[in-house]
Every structure is written in structure tokens, then in C-alpha cells.
Write a protein that holds these residues in place. Structure first.
Motif, mmCIF file in Angstrom:
data_model
loop_
_atom_site.group_PDB
_atom_site.id
_atom_site.type_symbol
_atom_site.label_atom_id
_atom_site.label_comp_id
_atom_site.label_asym_id
_atom_site.label_seq_id
_atom_site.Cartn_x
_atom_site.Cartn_y
_atom_site.Cartn_z
ATOM 1 N N HIS A 17 -1.280 5.862 7.424
ATOM 2 C CA HIS A 17 -0.787 5.458 6.997
ATOM 3 C C HIS A 17 -1.006 4.389 8.215
ATOM 4 C CE1 HIS A 17 1.175 7.103 3.387
ATOM 5 N NE2 HIS A 17 1.003 8.050 4.356
ATOM 6 N N SER A 19 -0.756 -0.306 7.804
ATOM 7 C CA SER A 19 -1.513 -2.470 7.585
ATOM 8 C C SER A 19 -2.272 -2.450 8.494
ATOM 9 C CB SER A 19 0.176 -2.572 7.145
ATOM 10 O OG SER A 19 0.700 -2.503 8.550
ATOM 11 N N TYR A 38 -4.222 -1.996 3.607
ATOM 12 C CA TYR A 38 -3.739 -1.024 3.870
ATOM 13 C C TYR A 38 -4.708 -0.060 3.565
ATOM 14 C CZ TYR A 38 -0.516 2.971 1.942
ATOM 15 O OH TYR A 38 -0.062 4.061 2.210
ATOM 16 N N SER A 62 1.447 -7.253 11.370
ATOM 17 C CA SER A 62 1.887 -6.319 9.633
ATOM 18 C C SER A 62 2.732 -5.564 11.555
ATOM 19 C CB SER A 62 1.202 -5.950 8.996
ATOM 20 O OG SER A 62 0.313 -4.721 10.004
ATOM 21 N N ILE A 64 4.337 -1.520 9.785
ATOM 22 C CA ILE A 64 5.019 -0.219 8.514
ATOM 23 C C ILE A 64 6.059 0.570 8.948
ATOM 24 C CG2 ILE A 64 2.801 0.969 9.830
ATOM 25 C CD1 ILE A 64 2.213 1.244 6.213
ATOM 26 N N PRO A 72 5.097 3.371 1.620
ATOM 27 C CA PRO A 72 4.968 2.312 2.380
ATOM 28 C C PRO A 72 5.681 1.178 2.789
ATOM 29 C CG PRO A 72 3.282 2.486 2.012
ATOM 30 C CD PRO A 72 3.731 3.497 1.063
ATOM 31 N N ILE A 74 5.636 -2.240 4.065
ATOM 32 C CA ILE A 74 4.076 -3.319 5.251
ATOM 33 C C ILE A 74 5.714 -4.598 5.546
ATOM 34 C CG2 ILE A 74 2.577 -4.200 5.692
ATOM 35 C CD1 ILE A 74 1.593 -1.986 4.066
ATOM 36 N N TYR A 108 5.970 -3.642 -0.928
ATOM 37 C CA TYR A 108 6.263 -2.104 -0.682
ATOM 38 C C TYR A 108 6.255 -1.448 -1.974
ATOM 39 C CZ TYR A 108 9.570 -3.611 -4.211
ATOM 40 O OH TYR A 108 10.762 -4.737 -4.917
#
Length: 245
Positions: A17, A19, A38, A62, A64, A72, A74, A108
Motif C-alpha cells: 500500500h 500513499s 493511493y 504523506s 500511511i 489504510p 493516510i 481513511y
């Protein structure tokens, strides 16, 4: 022009994942403004990307974190260039013009995949001064589903720099109320260090920080004891060390 200010987290299945900031995300008043984006890679190796926040200028610095279900949160720096608060400040304090509101936002993703958000910390305006909040965000999630957040603030008129530490429940935590149950500490009140900050948690959930101190041009290490005391030491005091850690 995508990929600046990226942050990476891995879920329990090994999915990635990310960001990140897209500098040319959208046009606003004829100017190019950045977006928070994202990207997700599943266990099959397929990537999906989406814009999370496209209002004004969002996504710098950012950071995450994932909750227990892999969803997630962020944290990022948000630059609100045409806010009512900024217009108010310009009207009443024309000798110190203000044209932006700078704050820490949290975006989120809920269980259905929809994005929501709240303001984790906002800058303020008072008479002839104003402050920004949100640069150099760094975050972590503990085993109790509480986020731990670092961010840097700057008060322009008084030239005060501060490193702030904040905790609060994740959106999947029953105690979550959109950032309203957070607690905040100022780690260094007006001392000046705190840029290029990073945070990790030990097995007991206590935060450990690293950051650059512009005054001594050194890398510093801090840890918070269970009693709430911050201990500080130089990790590298030679030359000009500690940026981009």
C-alpha cells in the motif's frame, strides 16, 4: 508527475500500500495543484491507483499506516489556498497578508472501500501571526489500533518551530470519533528541531523518533518512557547530519 512524498506499508497477505503526491493532479484557478493518491498491489501482483483527496493542494509529506484489517489511514500535509479563514485574516490584518491554511489531514478507507477524513491538526491565525501544521508527517499504528503521529509546526511571526506528537484511535477502533479523542504533546516547545522526522514503536507501543536539528546541524534520537518523559540524545553530531533520514 507522481510519486513524491511516498510512504509504504505492507498488509498481512504481503500486499503493498503506497500513499504519494501527484504534483499535477488537477487545475485550480488556472494553476496546477497536487493530489493525494493511493496505490495498492495485491498478492497476484496487480496494481490499482486512485485519487484520495483532490481539493486544493493535498498529499505532501504523506505517511500511511494500516489497521488490523489492512485498511489504510493516510496522514498528509494539506494546503488550503482560498479558505474563509485566510480571507478573514487578510481583511483584518492587511499588514501581514495571509492567503493559505496549512494543516494535517487524515484520509481513511472504511470496510466498504469508501474514503473519509478528518483534520488531525490545523494551523491558526491570531492578530499579526499565523502558523502552519503538517510538514514532515510520520505515523505508526500500535497493537491497540491507536495511531501515533509526528508533525512539524511553524509560527511565522514569532519564528517558533515545534515538533508535535499526537495519538488517537484508528477508525476501526470503537473509540474513534473523527479525531476528537486525540491527545497531543509538544515535544520541543520553540526549540527548533524536528524536521525530517520519523517514528517507530517498540513492542510495548512506546514511540522512538529520529529527526534533524537545524540549530546544531545534527541527527537526534528521542524516545518516550512509559511515564511520559522524553529522552534525547545525539545520534550523529558531526558535520551536517540527519536530513532525509
Amino acid at each position: 508527475d507522481a510519486g513524491e512524498y511516498s510512504s509504504l506499508a505492507l498488509d498481512a497477505a504481503g500486499g503493498a500500500h503506497i500513499s504519494y503526491y501527484d504534483r499535477t493532479g488537477h487545475l485550480f484557478a488556472g494553476s496546477s495543484m497536487g493530489d493525494l493518491k493511493y496505490a495498492k498491489r495485491n498478492s497476484s501482483g496487480n496494481w490499482t491507483t486512485e485519487a484520495v483527496e483532490q481539493a486544493d493542494n493535498a498529499g505532501k509529506y504523506s505517511s500511511i499506516v494500516l489497521d488490523g484489517s489492512g485498511k489504510p489511514m493516510i496522514f498528509h500535509y494539506y494546503y488550503f489556498g482560498t479558505s474563509d479563514a485566510a480571507s478573514y485574516a487578510n481583511w483584518y490584518y492587511p499588514r501581514h497578508p495571509i492567503s493559505a491554511l496549512e494543516q494535517v489531514n487524515c484520509s481513511y478507507q472504511d470496510k466498504s472501500g469508501l474514503w473519509s477524513g478528518f483534520i488531525a491538526e490545523s494551523g491558526y491565525y491570531w492578530k499579526i501571526t499565523y502558523s502552519s501544521a503538517g510538514a514532515y508527517c510520520s505515523s505508526a499504528m500500535d497493537s491497540r489500533q491507536r495511531y501515533h503521529l509526528l508533525y512539524y509546526t511553524f509560527e511565522y511571526y514569532n519564528n517558533l518551530n515545534e515538533l508535535h506528537y499526537k495519538t488517537g484511535p484508528a477508525f476501526s477502533n470503537p473509540a474513534f470519533s473523527g479525531g476528537k479523542t486525540d491527545t497531543r504533546e509538544i515535544i520541543n516547545a520553540g526549540i527548533g528541531y524536528g524536521v525530517y522526522a520519523d517514528i517507530v514503536l517498540d513492542k510495548d507501543g512506546n514511540p522512538h523518533l529520529s529527526c534533524y536539528d537545524p540549530g546544531s546541524r545534527s541527527l537526534k534520537y528521542l524516545k518516550r518512557t512509559p511515564s511520559g518523559t522524553w529522552l534525547t540524545e545525539f545520534a550523529d553530531a558531526g558535520g551536517d547530519a540527519g536530513k532525509y533520514n
